[in-house]
Design a protein around this motif. Structure first.
Motif, PDB file in Angstrom:
ATOM      1  N   LYS A  47     -43.850  39.693 -55.094  1.00 14.45           N
ATOM      2  CA  LYS A  47     -43.210  38.568 -55.780  1.00 14.45           C
ATOM      3  C   LYS A  47     -43.514  37.224 -55.143  1.00 14.45           C
ATOM      4  N   TYR A  48     -43.649  37.200 -53.822  1.00 13.34           N
ATOM      5  CA  TYR A  48     -43.738  35.904 -53.144  1.00 13.34           C
ATOM      6  C   TYR A  48     -45.015  35.674 -52.336  1.00 13.34           C
ATOM      7  N   ILE A  49     -45.476  36.681 -51.617  1.00 14.85           N
ATOM      8  CA  ILE A  49     -46.659  36.481 -50.774  1.00 14.85           C
ATOM      9  C   ILE A  49     -47.925  36.419 -51.609  1.00 14.85           C
ATOM     10  N   ASP A  50     -48.092  37.397 -52.482  1.00 16.88           N
ATOM     11  CA  ASP A  50     -49.318  37.460 -53.294  1.00 16.88           C
ATOM     12  C   ASP A  50     -49.415  36.320 -54.303  1.00 16.88           C
ATOM     13  N   THR A  51     -48.285  35.699 -54.613  1.00 19.92           N
ATOM     14  CA  THR A  51     -48.277  34.584 -55.564  1.00 19.92           C
ATOM     15  C   THR A  51     -48.402  33.218 -54.875  1.00 19.92           C
ATOM     16  N   GLY A  52     -48.561  33.231 -53.561  1.00 12.97           N
ATOM     17  CA  GLY A  52     -48.773  31.986 -52.830  1.00 12.97           C
ATOM     18  C   GLY A  52     -47.520  31.202 -52.514  1.00 12.97           C
ATOM     19  N   LYS A  53     -46.351  31.801 -52.735  1.00 13.81           N
ATOM     20  CA  LYS A  53     -45.105  31.081 -52.499  1.00 13.81           C
ATOM     21  C   LYS A  53     -44.603  31.212 -51.063  1.00 13.81           C
ATOM     22  N   VAL A  54     -45.006  32.294 -50.404  1.00 15.65           N
ATOM     23  CA  VAL A  54     -44.461  32.600 -49.084  1.00 15.65           C
ATOM     24  C   VAL A  54     -45.558  32.928 -48.084  1.00 15.65           C
ATOM     25  N   LYS A  55     -45.414  32.392 -46.895  1.00 16.22           N
ATOM     26  CA  LYS A  55     -46.173  32.823 -45.719  1.00 16.22           C
ATOM     27  C   LYS A  55     -45.234  33.713 -44.915  1.00 16.22           C
TER      28      LYS A  55
END
Length: 233
Positions: A105-113
Motif C-alpha cells: 500500500k505504501y512502499i511500492d507506491t512511493g509514499k513511504v520509505k
C-alpha cells in the motif's frame, strides 16, 4: 572460529519480544509492550562484544550494510522505522503478515520509505543480525526476511550457526564469508549502538516498535500504521 562461536552463544538469552506467541494480530498487539528492553540487555550485548573482540581479528570490518536496511524510495514523503529483534516471534509475525501490507500500500507506491533497524537482545540475535548485513541492501533484505520466516528452525536448532549458514548460503553468502562476518566485532559494536540509539531517541521498550515520521506508535497493528501514515500524507 570455534572459540568465537562459543563466546557468542555462551551467554543466557534475554528476549525483548512479548513472551507469549499469539494467534491473532490483536492479541499480539495487546502483549507487544509487555517485556521491556532494559539497559541490562544492551549492557549484556556490549559485554559479549568485548569478549569476542579479545579473540577475533577485525577482517574486512567495513563490509556490509552498516546503517538502515532501506525499503522504498529514499525521497518518499513518509518515513517508517521498525526496531526489531531477529529472535522475536512477534517480529517474525510482523514480517510475514503486516509488512507485506505496508509494502504493497505504501512502499511500492512511493509514499513511504521504510527503515529496518536491529535492536539486539541476545547472542543468537547478534549473530543473525550480523550475518544478515554481510553483503548489500538487496541481500540484507532477503536474509532478514528468510531469517524471520525460518526463525523456529534456526532459533531452536542445536547448532544455530550451521542453520544460519545454510540459509545464508542460499542467498549467496559462502561459509568463508559467513565466518568472516560472524567474527566482525566492529559490526557487533555497530549493532549494539543502533539499539542504544533507538532506546535513547525513541524510548524503544519492546520489539517490534514502529515509528512514523518520528512518532512512536502504541502498537504495530496494520490499522494503526495505516491511520498514522494516512494522517501524515
Amino acid at each position: 572460529m570455534q572459540r568465537i562461536i562459543g563466546l557468542i552463544f555462551g551467554v543466557t538469552l534475554i528476549a525483548a519480544c512479548s513472551e507469549a506467541e499469539t494467534e491473532s494480530t490483536s492479541s499480539a498487539v495487546e502483549t507487544a509492550e509487555s517485556t521491556a528492553v532494559v539497559n541490562s540487555v544492551v549492557e549484556g550485548a556490549e559485554e559479549a562484544v568485548a569478549a569476542v573482540a579479545e579473540v577475533a581479528q577485525d577482517a574486512g570490518a567495513r563490509e556490509g550494510v552498516w546503517g538502515d536496511i532501506v525499503y522504498g524510495d529514499p525521497n518518499a514523503p513518509i518515513e517508517i522505522i521498525e526496531y526489531a529483534s531477529m529472535t522475536c516471534p512477534h517480529c517474525a509475525s510482523f514480517s510475514s503478515s503486516i509488512f507485506p501490507k505496508v509494502k504493497e500500500k505504501y512502499i511500492d507506491t512511493g509514499k513511504v520509505k521504510f527503515l529496518f533497524r536491529n535492536l539486539v537482545t541476545n547472542q543468537v540475535d547478534l549473530a543473525a543480525s550480523t550475518v544478515a548485513r554481510c553483503s548489500n541492501q538487496e541481500v540484507a533484505q532477503k536474509l532478514t526476511k528468510e531469517f524471520f520466516a525460518k526463525q523456529n528452525d534456526w532459533g531452536r536448532s542445536q547448532d544455530p550457526i550451521s542453520a544460519l549458514a545454510g540459509i545464508a548460503r542460499k542467498a549467496g553468502i559462502s561459509r568463508t564469508q559467513f565466518d568472516r562476518c560472524l567474527a566482525n566485532t566492529e559490526m557487533h559494536k555497530n549493532l549494539v549502538k543502533i539499539g542504544q540509539d533507538g532506546v535513547k531517541e525513541f524510548n524503544v521498550t519492546a520489539t517490534p516498535t514502529i515509528i512514523v515520521n518520528g512518532s512512536k506508535l502504541d502498537n504495530y497493528a496494520f490499522e494503526t500504521i495505516e491511520k498514522a501514515v494516512d494522517a501524515a500524507l
